[in-house]
Design an enzyme around this catalytic site. Structure first.
Site, short mmCIF file in Angstrom:
data_model
loop_
_atom_site.label_atom_id
_atom_site.label_comp_id
_atom_site.label_asym_id
_atom_site.label_seq_id
_atom_site.Cartn_x
_atom_site.Cartn_y
_atom_site.Cartn_z
N ASP A 1 -0.37 -57.49 -12.56
CA ASP A 1 0.89 -57.04 -11.96
C ASP A 1 0.91 -57.56 -10.51
O ASP A 1 -0.13 -57.90 -9.95
CB ASP A 1 0.93 -55.50 -11.99
CG ASP A 1 2.02 -54.94 -11.13
OD1 ASP A 1 3.17 -55.36 -11.29
OD2 ASP A 1 1.72 -54.07 -10.26
N GLU B 1 0.84 -1.21 0.00
CA GLU B 1 0.00 0.00 0.00
C GLU B 1 0.87 1.26 0.00
O GLU B 1 0.56 2.24 -0.68
CB GLU B 1 -0.92 -0.01 1.23
CG GLU B 1 -1.95 -1.12 1.16
CD GLU B 1 -2.70 -1.39 2.47
OE1 GLU B 1 -3.52 -2.31 2.49
OE2 GLU B 1 -2.46 -0.67 3.47
C1 GDG Z 1 -2.81 -11.03 7.73
C2 GDG Z 1 -1.37 -11.59 7.69
C3 GDG Z 1 -1.23 -10.90 5.30
C4 GDG Z 1 -3.74 -1.11 9.33
N1 GDG Z 1 -3.96 -0.12 10.19
C5 GDG Z 1 -5.04 0.52 9.80
C6 GDG Z 1 -5.51 -0.06 8.64
N2 GDG Z 1 -4.70 -1.09 8.38
C7 GDG Z 1 -4.82 -2.02 7.24
C8 GDG Z 1 -3.69 -1.88 6.26
C9 GDG Z 1 -3.63 -3.25 5.64
C10 GDG Z 1 -4.13 -4.17 6.75
O1 GDG Z 1 -4.76 -3.36 7.72
C11 GDG Z 1 -2.99 -4.93 7.43
O2 GDG Z 1 -2.60 -5.96 6.62
P1 GDG Z 1 -1.22 -6.74 6.76
O3 GDG Z 1 -1.05 -7.61 5.59
O4 GDG Z 1 -0.11 -5.76 6.87
O5 GDG Z 1 -1.30 -7.56 8.14
P2 GDG Z 1 -2.34 -8.52 8.97
O6 GDG Z 1 -3.48 -7.74 9.53
O7 GDG Z 1 -1.50 -9.20 10.00
O8 GDG Z 1 -2.92 -9.61 7.94
C12 GDG Z 1 -0.56 -10.81 6.67
C13 GDG Z 1 -2.71 -10.53 5.38
O9 GDG Z 1 -3.37 -11.26 6.39
C14 GDG Z 1 -3.41 -10.76 4.04
O10 GDG Z 1 -3.32 -12.07 3.63
O11 GDG Z 1 -0.58 -9.99 4.44
O12 GDG Z 1 0.73 -11.36 6.58
O13 GDG Z 1 -0.76 -11.49 8.98
O14 GDG Z 1 -4.50 -3.37 4.55
O15 GDG Z 1 -3.99 -0.86 5.37
N3 GDG Z 1 -6.59 0.38 7.98
C15 GDG Z 1 -7.24 1.47 8.49
N4 GDG Z 1 -6.83 2.07 9.63
C16 GDG Z 1 -5.77 1.65 10.31
O16 GDG Z 1 -5.44 2.21 11.36
N5 GDG Z 1 -8.28 1.95 7.84
#
Ligand code: GDG
Length: 736
Positions: free
Chosen positions: A507, A389
């Site tokens: 076989d 992102e």
């Molecule tokens: C699991 C796996 C894998 C974060 N803070 C805010 C906010 N976010 C959004 C981000 C992002 C998402 O949350 C976090 O995604 P990640 O991939 O970094 O991590 P996990 O939550 O641990 O997700 C991970 C994922 O599943 C997908 O398969 O990548 O490895 O652990 O989209 O933008 N969004 C808002 N406010 C926040 O304060 N609106």
């Protein structure tokens, strides 16, 4: 119309109960966006928990909750507070989450929470089964629901099921510590397609399946009972356009339209005093937040010239605060931030800005677009979407991403500055490199990253997975069509009864007799001798045992039964009532050259051995460690194929055996000779391995060819195992 059912722990909804009324708003997370085309555009359904436990929903509003969810094409799974405690906070987040992220010291093995995990998976299964119609497809998501695929498959074997794991799958050495490892693997194997973010997780999973369940794994296919399960990697992307467009709109805003946060950020940016370093994650021990702060401290000490010139902007989103480790982490981070700010702050500068909260999406964009560097240092992370992102919002292509090599994302984002999150020296040096990186280099790196992320966005990820699932179904349909079901068997038995001249090619190993560790111990049992004897006594019936075994062994085992034996794939033949004779003139002069090569493989691969036959050499690896055995077999097969190509020799890949023999000899040639000798009106052949494929291919189209086990084959039918073979032969005897 057939639909797709998506199942995940949580529904993509926010439900609120206020003033005795229920409102549902769709949430817009990455998964919901990626699944939009599957969910919204194709009449799909999403099944999951609403986020409200039964106790929090007044009984007179239960129907309203259901209706509100239905309006968003969602079906709620009703869970109690106890369920959430045991299944979610318990087994999912105190066992699986730490274990799969290699935090073994945090992993708890609690029988009760495992019990709850099983019960809640059953609850999900019930709702799925209630909503499932013929030809529907099911896509299950993530580590909370690993038993669900099997629970659905057990009731509805016809339904095509996909599973995607969003977190890492750990190495076998870690996974094997789980007391419920077999159940988890079998639960997952209910799916037809299992997807992971990276090839490494896929590899770890295949390794666990092969070592723990000792199932056959061939490339990325697993034979599980009578099904083929495919495993593949699908790195998840983001909704690229959403982030790019939000950044474009953000950059167009004039001061009065900007958020309060952005105005504050601007006041610092305009002064040009500091470079901002961004860090965003859920407050989770896997994300390496504490290490990041310590590494930042080390950086300020190692490169003091950056004091007052940089600032760490850290957003930590509250998460799983019911779990003790998360509470401890919160305390640790609070203390670290306090200590470092206390240590370095000046009147005009605070080194860390720390936000412990969730921010609305526009503020997230404010942070992404305002920071010159993103510093993401997870200790382990399945993918990490924040990294993607951040890059998507850099519309002027400036900005530097520092990313932990322990994230799935690092595998696709080689142009980022990759670091080991445990190496403070490297992180400090990389921070310096990032801050000083010339703009032209930043643009060059981000250009490549952006193009890739735009192409592999979340919709493409979902599409690729669904296409993979359809292909898997086609592949297994192809094999399924061959199953020797009762109707087909009856048709075969009728042909058998009506025939006045029949020949059966059987076989031996893996067909008439199951495999044993030592091939010398596989002599026919009494029941088998009796069965074959009855078969050969049938009128006008020729029984031929055709095997790769040497003639002495076969001859001894079948001494008393008057049948024809073909040994060593067709080199030798003992016709009924006669002596052994050589049927092919074959050379043996190559053997002294090849044998030493096989010996080196025996030395290097414990459990393997060489079998020397009259005209061939075989290297058996059934008793070796399954993975090592496959690896060495591939190696040896390649070496031998190169060596033997000019010598009329062939390498046969059998069932856990490689056999080197004259390429002019095979079972296909041997059976052809037999059937042309007389006019047979019923021809039958059955076998389990690759060497039997020659028979299936060479026999005429009206022959009944049967493969033992479910694999790609040239045979018309298949049966599951040696037990089914014996039943089938018994039915020949009974049919007379
Ligand atoms: C699991 C796996 C894998 C974060 N803070 C805010 C906010 N976010 C959004 C981000 C992002 C998402 O949350 C976090 O995604 P990640 O991939 O970094 O991590 P996990 O939550 O641990 O997700 C991970 C994922 O599943 C997908 O398969 O990548 O490895 O652990 O989209 O933008 N969004 C808002 N406010 C926040 O304060 N609106």
């Amino acid at each position: 119309m057939a639909k797709t059912i998506i199942v995940s722990n949580r529904l993509p909804l926010q439900l609120k109960i206020e003033n005795k009324s229920v409102t549902a708003t769709a949430s817009v997370g990455g998964l919901a966006t990626g699944m939009k085309s599957v969910h919204r555009d194709s009449n799909g359904l999403w099944i999951g928990w609403t986020g409200l436990v039964e106790e929090d929903v007044p009984s007179d509003l239960a129907d309203d909750v259901f209706e509100a969810a239905i309006a968003e094409q969602c079906i709620p799974v009703s869970l109690t507070a106890k369920d959430i405690e045991g299944f979610y906070y318990g087994f999912s987040n105190r066992t699986i989450w730490p274990l799969f992220h290699y935090f073994m010291e945090f992993t708890e093995f609690e029988k009760q929470s495992w019990q709850s995990y099983k019960e809640v998976n059953e609850k999900y299964a019930e709702v799925v089964l209630d909503n499932l119609e013929d030809d529907d497809t099911v896509w299950v998501h993530d580590y909370q629901l690993m038993l669900l695929p099997q629970l659905i498959k057990r009731e509805r074997p016809d339904v095509s099921i996909g599973f995607f794991l969003h977190i890492p799958f750990p190495s076998y050495e870690v996974f094997r510590t789980l007391p419920y490892r077999e159940e988890i693997l079998k639960g997952l194997l209910g799916a037809d397609l299992i997807g992971f973010h990276t090839y490494d997780y896929e590899r770890h999973f295949l390794s666990s399946v092969s070592r723990i369940l000792r199932l056959d794994v061939s490339f990325n296919s697993i034979t599980f009972r009578d099904r083929l399960v495919t495993v593949n990697s699908y790195p998840m992307g983001i909704d690229y356009e959403k982030f790019e467009n939000a950044a474009i709109e953000h950059n167009k805003k004039n001061t009065q339209d900007k958020s309060e946060l952005q105005r504050r950020l601007d006041s610092h940016l305009d002064a040009g005093d500091t470079k901002m370093i961004l860090s965003i994650d859920r407050l989770d021990y896997t994300k390496g937040i504490a290490n990041r702060i310590r590494a930042y401290e080390y950086f300020l000490e190692k490169y003091p010239e950056f004091k007052e010139k940089v600032r760490l902007v850290m957003l930590a989103v509250p998460s799983r605060s019911n779990v003790p480790q998360y509470q401890l982490l919160k305390k640790e981070v609070d203390e670290l931030v306090g200590r470092i700010n206390g240590k370095f702050s000046t009147v005009s500068w605070t080194p860390i800005w720390y936000f412990y909260r969730s921010m609305p999406f526009p503020n997230l964009i404010d942070l992404y677009t305002s920071c010159d560097v993103a510093l993401l240092t997870p200790i382990r992370d399945g993918m990490n979407l924040v990294a993607k992102e951040y890059i998507a919002t850099r519309t002027d292509k400036k900005g530097v991403l520092i990313l932990s090599e322990m994230t799935g994302a690092a595998q696709e984002m080689n142009e980022a500055l990759l670091i080991n999150p445990n190496n403070f020296e490297q992180i400090a040096d990389t921070l310096k490199q990032a801050i000083e990186m010339p703009e032209s280099e930043q643009v060059k790196r981000n250009n490549i990253l952006q193009k890739r992320l735009k192409r592999y966005n979340v919709e493409k990820w979902a599409r690729d997975f669904m296409t993979g699932l359809e292909e898997t179904k086609e592949k297994s349909d192809h094999v399924k069509a061959l199953k020797l079901n009762p109707t087909r068997q009856e048709e075969m038995l009728n042909a058998y009864s009506e025939s006045d001249h029949r020949i059966l090619f059987l076989d031996y190993d893996g067909t008439l007799r199951g495999f044993v560790n030592n091939p010398d111990d596989a002599s026919p049992d009494e029941a088998l001798l009796e069965l074959i004897d009855q078969l050969q006594q049938q009128q006008n019936t020729e029984v031929v045992i055709i095997s790769g075994r040497d003639r002495n062994t076969l001859g001894t085992w079948w001494k008393k039964i008057p049948i024809t034996l073909i040994a060593e794939h067709g080199v030798w033949k003992r016709e009924k009532g006669k002596n052994w004779e050589v049927t092919e003139n074959v050379k043996k002069d190559w053997m002294p050259n090849i044998r030493p090569i096989l010996e080196t493989y025996v030395d290097r691969t414990p459990g393997t051995f060489i079998e020397e036959k009259n005209y061939s050499l075989a290297w058996h690896y059934r008793n070796a460690d399954p993975e090592l055995g496959e690896m060495r077999a591939n190696e040896l097969s390649t070496t031998l194929k190169e060596l033997t190509s000019n010598h009329e020799l062939g390498v046969l890949d059998g069932n856990k055996v490689l056999e080197i023999k004259n390429s002019a000899i095979n079972k296909g040639k041997a059976v052809t000779k037999e059937i042309f000798k007389e006019d047979y009106t019923f021809i039958f052949s059955i076998g389990d391995d690759w060497t039997d494929e020659f028979m299936f291919e060479e026999l005429p189209d009206d022959a009944y060819t049967v493969k033992v086990g479910i694999q790609q084959t040239a045979a018309k039918y298949y049966v599951d195992d040696t037990e089914s073979v014996r039943k089938l032969l018994q039915s020949f005897v009974d049919a007379g």
